[in-house]
Motif scaffolding. Structure first.
Motif, PDB file in Angstrom:
ATOM      1  N   GLU A  90     -80.924  70.868 -12.327  1.00  0.00           N
ATOM      2  CA  GLU A  90     -81.822  70.260 -13.566  1.00  0.00           C
ATOM      3  C   GLU A  90     -81.334  69.046 -14.014  1.00  0.00           C
ATOM      4  OE1 GLU A  90     -82.286  71.998 -17.893  1.00  0.00           O
ATOM      5  OE2 GLU A  90     -83.691  73.079 -16.715  1.00  0.00           O
ATOM      6  N   ILE A  91     -82.261  67.996 -13.979  1.00  0.00           N
ATOM      7  CA  ILE A  91     -81.587  66.382 -14.036  1.00  0.00           C
ATOM      8  C   ILE A  91     -82.687  65.902 -15.102  1.00  0.00           C
ATOM      9  CG2 ILE A  91     -81.127  64.477 -13.086  1.00  0.00           C
ATOM     10  CD1 ILE A  91     -81.370  66.063 -10.406  1.00  0.00           C
ATOM     11  N   PRO A  92     -81.913  65.464 -16.007  1.00  0.00           N
ATOM     12  CA  PRO A  92     -83.049  64.858 -17.306  1.00  0.00           C
ATOM     13  C   PRO A  92     -83.270  63.374 -16.760  1.00  0.00           C
ATOM     14  CG  PRO A  92     -80.943  65.490 -18.359  1.00  0.00           C
ATOM     15  CD  PRO A  92     -80.667  66.019 -16.862  1.00  0.00           C
ATOM     16  N   TRP A  93     -84.593  63.070 -16.939  1.00  0.00           N
ATOM     17  CA  TRP A  93     -85.027  61.753 -16.386  1.00  0.00           C
ATOM     18  C   TRP A  93     -83.954  60.486 -16.591  1.00  0.00           C
ATOM     19  CZ3 TRP A  93     -88.614  62.144 -12.939  1.00  0.00           C
ATOM     20  CH2 TRP A  93     -89.582  63.116 -12.902  1.00  0.00           C
ATOM     21  N   LYS A  94     -83.399  60.570 -17.698  1.00  0.00           N
ATOM     22  CA  LYS A  94     -82.501  59.128 -18.164  1.00  0.00           C
ATOM     23  C   LYS A  94     -81.228  59.162 -17.042  1.00  0.00           C
ATOM     24  CE  LYS A  94     -79.711  61.861 -21.537  1.00  0.00           C
ATOM     25  NZ  LYS A  94     -78.584  61.587 -21.135  1.00  0.00           N
ATOM     26  N   GLU A  95     -81.195  60.350 -16.419  1.00  0.00           N
ATOM     27  CA  GLU A  95     -79.894  60.625 -15.564  1.00  0.00           C
ATOM     28  C   GLU A  95     -80.337  59.884 -14.083  1.00  0.00           C
ATOM     29  OE1 GLU A  95     -76.772  61.599 -16.032  1.00  0.00           O
ATOM     30  OE2 GLU A  95     -77.182  61.699 -18.140  1.00  0.00           O
ATOM     31  N   ILE A  96     -81.555  59.862 -13.692  1.00  0.00           N
ATOM     32  CA  ILE A  96     -82.210  59.551 -12.550  1.00  0.00           C
ATOM     33  C   ILE A  96     -82.312  58.021 -12.133  1.00  0.00           C
ATOM     34  CG2 ILE A  96     -83.950  60.037 -10.699  1.00  0.00           C
ATOM     35  CD1 ILE A  96     -84.809  62.304 -12.138  1.00  0.00           C
ATOM     36  N   ARG A  97     -81.347  57.697 -10.914  1.00  0.00           N
ATOM     37  CA  ARG A  97     -81.476  56.265 -10.662  1.00  0.00           C
ATOM     38  C   ARG A  97     -82.631  56.066  -9.645  1.00  0.00           C
ATOM     39  NH1 ARG A  97     -76.707  53.851  -7.342  1.00  0.00           N
ATOM     40  NH2 ARG A  97     -75.619  55.182  -8.564  1.00  0.00           N
ATOM     41  N   GLU A  98     -82.730  56.792  -8.827  1.00  0.00           N
ATOM     42  CA  GLU A  98     -83.663  56.742  -7.676  1.00  0.00           C
ATOM     43  C   GLU A  98     -84.153  58.130  -7.006  1.00  0.00           C
ATOM     44  OE1 GLU A  98     -86.450  54.974  -5.354  1.00  0.00           O
ATOM     45  OE2 GLU A  98     -85.367  53.970  -6.941  1.00  0.00           O
ATOM     46  N   ILE A  99     -85.485  58.120  -6.856  1.00  0.00           N
ATOM     47  CA  ILE A  99     -85.893  59.226  -5.815  1.00  0.00           C
ATOM     48  C   ILE A  99     -86.076  58.642  -4.438  1.00  0.00           C
ATOM     49  CG2 ILE A  99     -87.633  60.835  -5.313  1.00  0.00           C
ATOM     50  CD1 ILE A  99     -88.110  60.743  -8.385  1.00  0.00           C
ATOM     51  N   PRO A 152     -88.694  59.939 -22.744  1.00  0.00           N
ATOM     52  CA  PRO A 152     -88.212  61.273 -22.867  1.00  0.00           C
ATOM     53  C   PRO A 152     -88.451  61.989 -24.201  1.00  0.00           C
ATOM     54  CG  PRO A 152     -86.523  59.773 -22.246  1.00  0.00           C
ATOM     55  CD  PRO A 152     -87.716  58.865 -22.396  1.00  0.00           C
ATOM     56  N   PRO A 153     -88.722  63.133 -24.179  1.00  0.00           N
ATOM     57  CA  PRO A 153     -88.606  63.757 -25.680  1.00  0.00           C
ATOM     58  C   PRO A 153     -87.100  63.922 -25.876  1.00  0.00           C
ATOM     59  CG  PRO A 153     -89.552  65.247 -23.824  1.00  0.00           C
ATOM     60  CD  PRO A 153     -89.179  64.062 -23.289  1.00  0.00           C
ATOM     61  N   LYS A 154     -86.892  64.590 -27.108  1.00  0.00           N
ATOM     62  CA  LYS A 154     -85.538  64.650 -27.720  1.00  0.00           C
ATOM     63  C   LYS A 154     -84.690  65.775 -26.777  1.00  0.00           C
ATOM     64  CE  LYS A 154     -85.921  62.965 -32.126  1.00  0.00           C
ATOM     65  NZ  LYS A 154     -85.580  61.711 -32.216  1.00  0.00           N
ATOM     66  N   ALA A 155     -85.548  66.744 -26.374  1.00  0.00           N
ATOM     67  CA  ALA A 155     -84.711  67.736 -25.451  1.00  0.00           C
ATOM     68  C   ALA A 155     -84.285  67.306 -24.281  1.00  0.00           C
ATOM     69  CB  ALA A 155     -85.824  68.906 -25.149  1.00  0.00           C
ATOM     70  N   ALA A 156     -84.903  65.856 -23.936  1.00  0.00           N
ATOM     71  CA  ALA A 156     -84.481  65.504 -22.431  1.00  0.00           C
ATOM     72  C   ALA A 156     -82.876  64.669 -22.539  1.00  0.00           C
ATOM     73  CB  ALA A 156     -85.439  64.553 -21.873  1.00  0.00           C
ATOM     74  N   GLN A 157     -82.452  64.771 -23.865  1.00  0.00           N
ATOM     75  CA  GLN A 157     -81.130  64.011 -24.088  1.00  0.00           C
ATOM     76  C   GLN A 157     -80.005  64.798 -23.403  1.00  0.00           C
ATOM     77  OE1 GLN A 157     -81.431  60.958 -24.935  1.00  0.00           O
ATOM     78  NE2 GLN A 157     -83.804  61.271 -25.280  1.00  0.00           N
ATOM     79  N   ALA A 158     -80.297  65.864 -22.832  1.00  0.00           N
ATOM     80  CA  ALA A 158     -79.189  66.857 -22.465  1.00  0.00           C
ATOM     81  C   ALA A 158     -78.680  66.035 -21.165  1.00  0.00           C
ATOM     82  CB  ALA A 158     -79.665  68.017 -22.060  1.00  0.00           C
ATOM     83  N   SER A 159     -77.591  66.811 -20.456  1.00  0.00           N
ATOM     84  CA  SER A 159     -76.920  66.105 -19.212  1.00  0.00           C
ATOM     85  C   SER A 159     -77.572  66.931 -18.233  1.00  0.00           C
ATOM     86  CB  SER A 159     -75.546  66.009 -19.275  1.00  0.00           C
ATOM     87  OG  SER A 159     -75.017  67.193 -19.426  1.00  0.00           O
ATOM     88  N   GLU A 160     -77.065  66.251 -16.925  1.00  0.00           N
ATOM     89  CA  GLU A 160     -77.484  67.078 -15.565  1.00  0.00           C
ATOM     90  C   GLU A 160     -76.800  68.504 -15.507  1.00  0.00           C
ATOM     91  OE1 GLU A 160     -76.468  68.393 -11.460  1.00  0.00           O
ATOM     92  OE2 GLU A 160     -74.988  66.829 -12.732  1.00  0.00           O
ATOM     93  N   ARG A 161     -77.241  69.444 -15.095  1.00  0.00           N
ATOM     94  CA  ARG A 161     -76.440  70.646 -14.917  1.00  0.00           C
ATOM     95  C   ARG A 161     -77.166  71.390 -13.470  1.00  0.00           C
ATOM     96  NH1 ARG A 161     -78.475  75.795 -18.021  1.00  0.00           N
ATOM     97  NH2 ARG A 161     -80.925  75.279 -18.356  1.00  0.00           N
ATOM     98  N   THR A 162     -76.209  72.191 -13.099  1.00  0.00           N
ATOM     99  CA  THR A 162     -76.675  73.089 -11.887  1.00  0.00           C
ATOM    100  C   THR A 162     -76.106  74.444 -12.236  1.00  0.00           C
ATOM    101  OG1 THR A 162     -75.950  71.052 -10.488  1.00  0.00           O
ATOM    102  CG2 THR A 162     -76.170  73.447  -9.580  1.00  0.00           C
ATOM    103  N   TYR A 163     -77.140  75.307 -11.931  1.00  0.00           N
ATOM    104  CA  TYR A 163     -76.711  76.915 -12.331  1.00  0.00           C
ATOM    105  C   TYR A 163     -77.652  77.789 -11.409  1.00  0.00           C
ATOM    106  CZ  TYR A 163     -81.623  76.112 -14.478  1.00  0.00           C
ATOM    107  OH  TYR A 163     -82.864  76.107 -14.715  1.00  0.00           O
ATOM    108  N   PHE A 164     -76.926  78.919 -11.512  1.00  0.00           N
ATOM    109  CA  PHE A 164     -77.490  80.128 -10.666  1.00  0.00           C
ATOM    110  C   PHE A 164     -78.721  80.770 -11.216  1.00  0.00           C
ATOM    111  CE2 PHE A 164     -77.578  84.743  -9.504  1.00  0.00           C
ATOM    112  CZ  PHE A 164     -77.524  84.481  -8.157  1.00  0.00           C
ATOM    113  N   SER A 165     -79.678  80.940 -10.755  1.00  0.00           N
ATOM    114  CA  SER A 165     -81.059  81.496 -11.221  1.00  0.00           C
ATOM    115  C   SER A 165     -81.461  82.560 -10.366  1.00  0.00           C
ATOM    116  CB  SER A 165     -81.971  80.301 -11.665  1.00  0.00           C
ATOM    117  OG  SER A 165     -83.290  80.989 -12.039  1.00  0.00           O
TER     118      SER A 165
END
Length: 188
Positions: A90-99, A152-165
């Motif tokens: 899960e990557i907030p938009w502010k963390e993305i440099r390029e696709i 981005p909304p305020k919820a998007a201020q989080a940082s990138e994370r990887t998790y098991f789902s």
């Protein structure tokens, strides 16, 4: 080609079309082959068989479903999420440099980290042909980034994370999909 869909929840889902088709056709083929044999009593004869047979078949189809249908890239106003079977990035938009489209689709973070997609992974044929089937997905994801990533909304201020789902509901559904004919045969 890629399959791109939107929903009322402002989510854009991108899947590789061939994976999506494979993820639907294979379970149907398994069902068309197994269910008549189960209903006729050729495969399961007792409660143990009714419980174990769908566990094995359901696990095989569930694994195919994880790799083909669940593996996708999903965009919401908050973040871009890369679903790779049981792992979610899960990557907030502010963390993305390029696709980028290089050896498959990669999400390049501002930190330099690259997040790849199982569905849009690299291949020899793709590298020779320039990944023509991935270009539409990259264009769509870049367009969504322009829409969602600007404010981005305020919820998007989080940082990138990887998790098991683990999708328990899907696992149970696949089990029941193959178990119900056995119970019908055994008890009716």
């Amino acid at each position: 080609m890629c399959q791109v869909g939107t929903s009322k929840f402002e989510q854009v889902v991108t899947r590789k079309s061939s994976f999506a088709v494979f993820g639907v056709v294979v379970p149907l083929v398994f069902a068309l082959m197994a269910d008549p044999a189960v209903l006729a009593g050729d495969l399961v004869h007792d409660l143990v068989g009714v419980l174990l047979f769908p566990l094995i078949l359901g696990a095989m189809v569930f694994t195919i479903w994880l790799v083909t249908w669940r593996s996708s890239i999903r965009a919401t106003p908050d973040a871009l999420s890369v679903y790779n079977a049981l792992l979610v990035h899960e990557i907030p938009w502010k963390e993305i440099r390029e696709i980028e489209l290089e050896d498959g689709i990669k999400i390049v973070l501002k930190s330099g980290k690259r997040v790849g997609s199982v569905a849009y992974g690299g291949s020899l044929l793709g590298s020779i042909t320039g990944y023509p089937s991935y270009k539409k997905a990259v264009q769509r994801l870049r367009a969504v980034r322009e829409d969602y990533g600007q404010d981005p909304p305020k919820a998007a201020q989080a940082s990138e994370r990887t998790y098991f789902s683990f999708p328990w509901a899907a696992a149970a559904a696949w089990y029941l999909f193959f178990a119900i004919p056995g119970f019908i045969h055994l008890y009716f």
